[in-house]
Design an enzyme around this catalytic site. Structure first.
Site, PDB file in Angstrom:
ATOM      1  N   ASP A  83       0.832  -1.196   0.000  1.00 41.51           N
ATOM      2  CA  ASP A  83       0.000   0.000   0.000  1.00 41.51           C
ATOM      3  C   ASP A  83       0.872   1.253   0.000  1.00 41.51           C
ATOM      4  OD1 ASP A  83      -2.870   1.151   0.645  1.00 41.51           O
ATOM      5  OD2 ASP A  83      -1.454   2.226   1.924  1.00 41.51           O
ATOM      6  N   LYS A 122      -2.542   5.862  -4.205  1.00 42.10           N
ATOM      7  CA  LYS A 122      -3.635   6.798  -3.908  1.00 42.10           C
ATOM      8  C   LYS A 122      -3.311   8.157  -4.520  1.00 42.10           C
ATOM      9  CE  LYS A 122      -3.589   4.721   0.695  1.00 42.10           C
ATOM     10  NZ  LYS A 122      -2.139   4.584   0.936  1.00 42.10           N
ATOM     11  N   HIS A 182      -7.315   9.583  -1.943  1.00 45.39           N
ATOM     12  CA  HIS A 182      -6.651   9.499  -0.630  1.00 45.39           C
ATOM     13  C   HIS A 182      -7.528  10.028   0.515  1.00 45.39           C
ATOM     14  CE1 HIS A 182      -2.327   9.251   1.030  1.00 45.39           C
ATOM     15  NE2 HIS A 182      -3.159   9.157   2.039  1.00 45.39           N
ATOM     16  N   TYR A 193       3.414   9.696  -0.611  1.00 43.47           N
ATOM     17  CA  TYR A 193       4.471   9.044   0.180  1.00 43.47           C
ATOM     18  C   TYR A 193       5.842   9.225  -0.480  1.00 43.47           C
ATOM     19  CZ  TYR A 193       0.579   6.452   2.415  1.00 43.47           C
ATOM     20  OH  TYR A 193      -0.572   6.093   3.061  1.00 43.47           O
TER      21      TYR A 193
END
Ligand SMILES: NC(=O)c1ccc[n+]([C@@H]2O[C@H](COP(=O)([O-])OP(=O)(O)OC[C@H]3O[C@@H](n4cnc5c(N)ncnc54)[C@H](OP(=O)(O)O)[C@@H]3O)[C@@H](O)[C@H]2O)c1
Length: 281
Positions: A49, A79, A114, A54
């Site tokens: 994930d 996301k 997200h 990120y």
């Protein structure tokens, strides 16, 4: 119900299977992400994930490429947090995740919006871009994260694919978000649990520590097992090889009814990341 194993999956409304255990990479420094994902795959995780924000989609992609596993045996989620300036730019933004993770001819197993902070207009742009990529076979399943009932209901106005196949939420004994979880389960929306370890902040909680002692497991293992038995898809994160293995070594014990009630009976606390807001905006 068949006993849970590391190969257990849940079925999404798309008809695709999603591994019941995932591996989170938020806050995984990019120099460690590929190594940690490979370590996770080595001990049996098949589901990773990540997210655009990120900053480690390329490194997750590095693990997908370096892994000896075939692409079909891996499950990768990303996301998108905010749309581009228009339909085409939003579509391009989603496509970039596919390319970073699985190359020009590749695909993503799941993409999520997200959170709902882009508002109704932004959500619509992102959902329609993801629907298009889904139709093109570039994203196999699509869903949302941190969405309340109001946001999901609001999507009905334009969505060709409804309901979203997944809602990823912060979930653990101290934040159970029961209303949205029940709604998702009733509507065939698979519920994923982020922060399943409460970022290790509850390791000294007496009830949790007693359950860990009772089962001869760590508090982290009890928490991941709790998520599985709640029918959530937990996404524990670690960059430590020992802890990566430990968090997946959860199939040799079972929490009984009383254990589950003890954990479910914990006082509810504020979200670490984001509590869902049921008002569509
Ligand atoms: N959709 C969203 O808005 C959202 C928000 C947050 C997170 N997520 C996703 O959910 C994943 C998990 O959430 P999270 O990373 O915030 O929290 P988490 O998985 O609850 O906790 C991770 C933290 O716990 C530590 N840890 C891991 N295993 C441990 C163990 N066995 N014993 C003690 N400490 C341990 C990790 O440190 P080490 O790495 O040093 O082991 C890390 O600091 C994320 O990585 C991300 O993929 C999504």
């Amino acid at each position: 119900m068949a006993p849970l194993t590391i190969t257990s999956t849940a079925k999404l409304a798309s008809g695709k299977a999603i591994p019941r255990l995932g591996f989170g990479v938020w806050d995984s420094p990019s120099h460690l992400t590929t190594k940690s994902c490979l370590e996770a795959m080595k001990v049996g995780y098949r589901h990773i994930d990540t997210a655009q924000v990120y900053g480690n989609e390329k490194e997750v992609g590095g693990a997908v490429q370096q892994s000896k596993l075939s692409r079909e045996d891996l499950y990768v989620t990303s996301k998108i947090l905010s749309p581009g300036s228009d339909d085409a730019a939003t579509y391009q933004k989603c496509l970039e995740s596919v390319h970073k993770i699985d190359g020009k001819d590749g695909y993503l197993d799941l993409m999520l919006i997200h959170n709902s902070t882009s508002g109704a207009g932004g959500i619509k742009l992102m959902w329609q871009a993801m629907e298009k990529l889904h139709q093109e076979g570039k994203i196999k399943s699509i869903g949302v994260s941190n969405f309340g009932i109001g946001h999901i209901q609001g999507m009905k106005e334009y969505a060709q694919i409804w309901p979203p196949m997944v809602n990823q939420l912060e979930l653990h004994p101290w934040l159970q978000q029961r209303e949205i979880v029940d709604y998702c389960h009733k509507n065939n929306i698979v519920v994923e649990a982020y922060c399943p370890l409460v970022r290790n902040q509850k390791a000294k909680n007496p009830d949790l520590a007693a359950l860990a002692d009772k089962h001869g497991k760590s508090t982290a293992q009890v928490l991941v097992r709790y998520c599985l038995q709640k029918n959530w898809v937990p996404l524990p994160k670690s960059d430590n090889p020992g802890r990566i293995a430990q968090n997946a070594d959860i199939y040799d014990f079972e929490l009984d009814k009383q254990d589950m009630e003890t954990l479910s009976g914990q006082g509810q606390e504020p979200a670490l990341v984001m509590a869902v807001d049921n008002q569509a905006k």
